[in-house]
Scaffold this motif. Sequence first.
Motif, short mmCIF file in Angstrom:
data_model
loop_
_atom_site.label_atom_id
_atom_site.label_comp_id
_atom_site.label_asym_id
_atom_site.label_seq_id
_atom_site.Cartn_x
_atom_site.Cartn_y
_atom_site.Cartn_z
N HIS A 139 0.85 -1.35 -0.12
CA HIS A 139 -0.06 0.09 -0.18
C HIS A 139 0.95 1.40 0.08
N ASN A 199 -3.23 5.63 -2.34
CA ASN A 199 -4.22 6.75 -1.90
C ASN A 199 -3.16 7.91 -1.73
N TYR A 201 -2.90 11.52 0.91
CA TYR A 201 -3.03 12.26 2.06
C TYR A 201 -2.63 13.70 2.13
N TYR A 215 -1.63 7.60 10.67
CA TYR A 215 -2.80 7.11 9.62
C TYR A 215 -2.20 6.16 8.79
N ASP A 246 -1.88 2.80 10.73
CA ASP A 246 -3.21 2.17 10.90
C ASP A 246 -3.69 1.69 9.75
N ASN A 247 -3.35 2.03 8.64
CA ASN A 247 -4.13 1.66 7.38
C ASN A 247 -3.23 0.92 6.43
N ASN A 248 -2.07 0.54 7.15
CA ASN A 248 -1.34 -0.71 6.52
C ASN A 248 -0.48 0.02 5.24
N TYR A 249 -0.05 1.39 5.45
CA TYR A 249 0.61 1.66 4.06
C TYR A 249 2.17 1.52 4.59
#
Length: 566
Positions: A80, A110, A112, A130, A133-136
Motif C-alpha cells: 500500500h 491513496n 493524504y 494514519y 493504522d491503514n497498512n501503508y
Amino acid sequence: MEKRWVELEKADAQIVEKLSKDLNVDEILANMMAKRGISSFEQAKAFFRPDLNLLHDPFLMKDMPQAIERIEKAIKNKEHILIYGDYDVDGTTSVALTYSFFKELHPNINYYIPDRYLEGYGISTQGIDYAYDNNYTLIIALDCGIKSVDKIDYANTKGIDFIICDHHLPGDKIPNAVAVLDPKRKDCDYPYKELSGCGLGFKLIQAYADKNNIPFEKIEEYLDLVAVSIASDIVPITGENRILAYFGLKKLNENPCIGIKALIELSGKTSDFTITDIVFAIGPRINAAGRIDDAKKAVQLLVAASKDIAEDAGFIINLKNTERKEFDSNITEQALNMIRNSPEMEDRKSTVVYHESWHKGVIGIVASRLTEKYYRPTIVLTQSNGHVAGSARSVVGYDLYEALCECSDLLEQFGGHKYAAGLTMKTENVAAFSQRFEEVVSASITDDLLVQEIIIEAEIPLNDINPKFFRILQQFAPFGPQNMSPVFLSRNVSSYGYGSIVGNNHLKMSIRQETSPSFDCIAFGLGQHLEKINQDKPFDICYTVEEKVWKEKRSIQLNVKGIKTY
C-alpha cells in the motif's frame, strides 16, 4: 506613493551586436536576449524553441535510482502506497500528478493532505500514524519533508519507508529516508536547481517511465499540472522550468485535464491562459480549499475522472474561493483601519497587526495586500490553537527571515525565507514582538527599499513597436520570475486626443511620439494623472506591450505602469 523607475544596465555591446546580426533582430531585442544569458545562435534557439528532448535525465538527481527501485518493489509486492503532499497549490498538484500516474499502474494507492490547522505544514505525526493504522508501508512525500528529520525517524520505527521529493533548502541534516530527491542538496549534481515541488514529481514519474519503457506521451498528460505549480509557487521561469511551463501552458490551453478545465470555465476566461492568468484565476481557487476547508477537495478535483465529478468539486472549491475573498476583503479593511487610526503605526517602517478572530487561512493574503499598500515589511497575526500565529511578507531587497532571527527569543517557532515566513508566539509576547520587529527593521532597512521599484528593460522610441517587434517579443514568453514581461520607457510622448477615466480610477488614453503612429494605452490605478496628460504637454511613460482583442480584432496596446509629467 510614486514608484522608483530603475533602468537596467545594457548588456555587453559585442554580444548584443553579434546576436542582432546573427538573428536579424534589432538591438533592443538582442539586448534583452543577452540579459537573459543568451550569447549564441544555439542558445537563442533553445530559448525561443523549447524542446522536451532538452529536459535533463532524471537519474542525474541524487537518490533517484533508490527511489525508483523502492517504488518498483512496492508495486511488485502489492504494498500500500500513500502519496503525501502539502496543502498549497504546489503540494496539491504534486500529489494529483504522482497519484494519477501510479494509480494507472497500481491499485493499492491513496493520497493524504495534512490539515492546515490541526497538523500544520509538512509531514506530521498524525499522517504517519494514519499510514501505520491503514497498512501503508511506503509514503512518497512531495513539496515537503526535507527538514522532517525527526518525523522520518518516527516513521522508521513504525516500519514505514519514505521517499522525499522536496525543492526547499535542506537543513544541516538530511532525513534518513530511502531516497531524498532535492536538487538543492549540496551533494546533488542535478543541473537545474529551481524545480517546483510538482516539477520534482514530474521528474520522479519521468524516471519511472524511462526505466519501465512507458512512452513519454503518457507523462506529457500531466504537464498542465506542472505549469499550474510553476506559476503559483513563483519559481524562476528559466532552464528546465521554462520548457515545462511552455509545454504545460500548451496542454492547459489546448487539452487540459478534466479538473483544470472545470477551473478554467469557472474563472470566466476560456483561452490564451498565461502564467499570470494561472496566478490570479486558477491558483487562488485551488488554494482556497486548504485555506477555508480541506485541501483534499482540491486533489479530488485535479484527479477527477469524469466531467460531473469535476464540475461538482469545482463548484464547491469556487464557493470556498468566494468565501476566502470575503474573509480577505473584510480582514484587509479592518487591518487598514487599524493603521489609519494610529499615527504611530502610520509612521513606522514595519507593519504588525493582530486580531484574535481573524481567519488563519487568509492572513498571508492580507499581509501581501498591506505590503502592496504601505510597501514595508508586514506581519499579520491571529489566534490559533492557543497561540498567536502569523504570516509575514517583505519588500524587494529586505531579508525578512534575518529580521525574525533577531526576534527569535520572543517566538515559539518560525520558518520561511527572505520574502515570506510563518511564525508562532505566546499571546503575551505580541506587544513586545511588535516593538522589537520595528526596531530591527528601522535599524536595518534603507529608505530606498521602502519605495517600490519599476524595473525598466530599455528606453525605446515608439516607432520601434511594430508587428515584427511584437511577434518576437511574444516569443520571450512564458514570462515570470527571472524572465519578467519587459517594461519599456518612452520619453516625451503626448496625448493623442483626450484621456478618460474608466472603472476604478483607471486611465485610458492614446499617445504618440513625434512621427510615430498612435497607440492605445490602459494605465490601471493611475487616474490621478488625467488632468496633466490632457494639457497637451509631453510626458514620460513606462509600459509593457500587449495585445488587445476587441470584437475579434487584434491590435497592440500599451499597459502603462508609470507616468512622469514635467
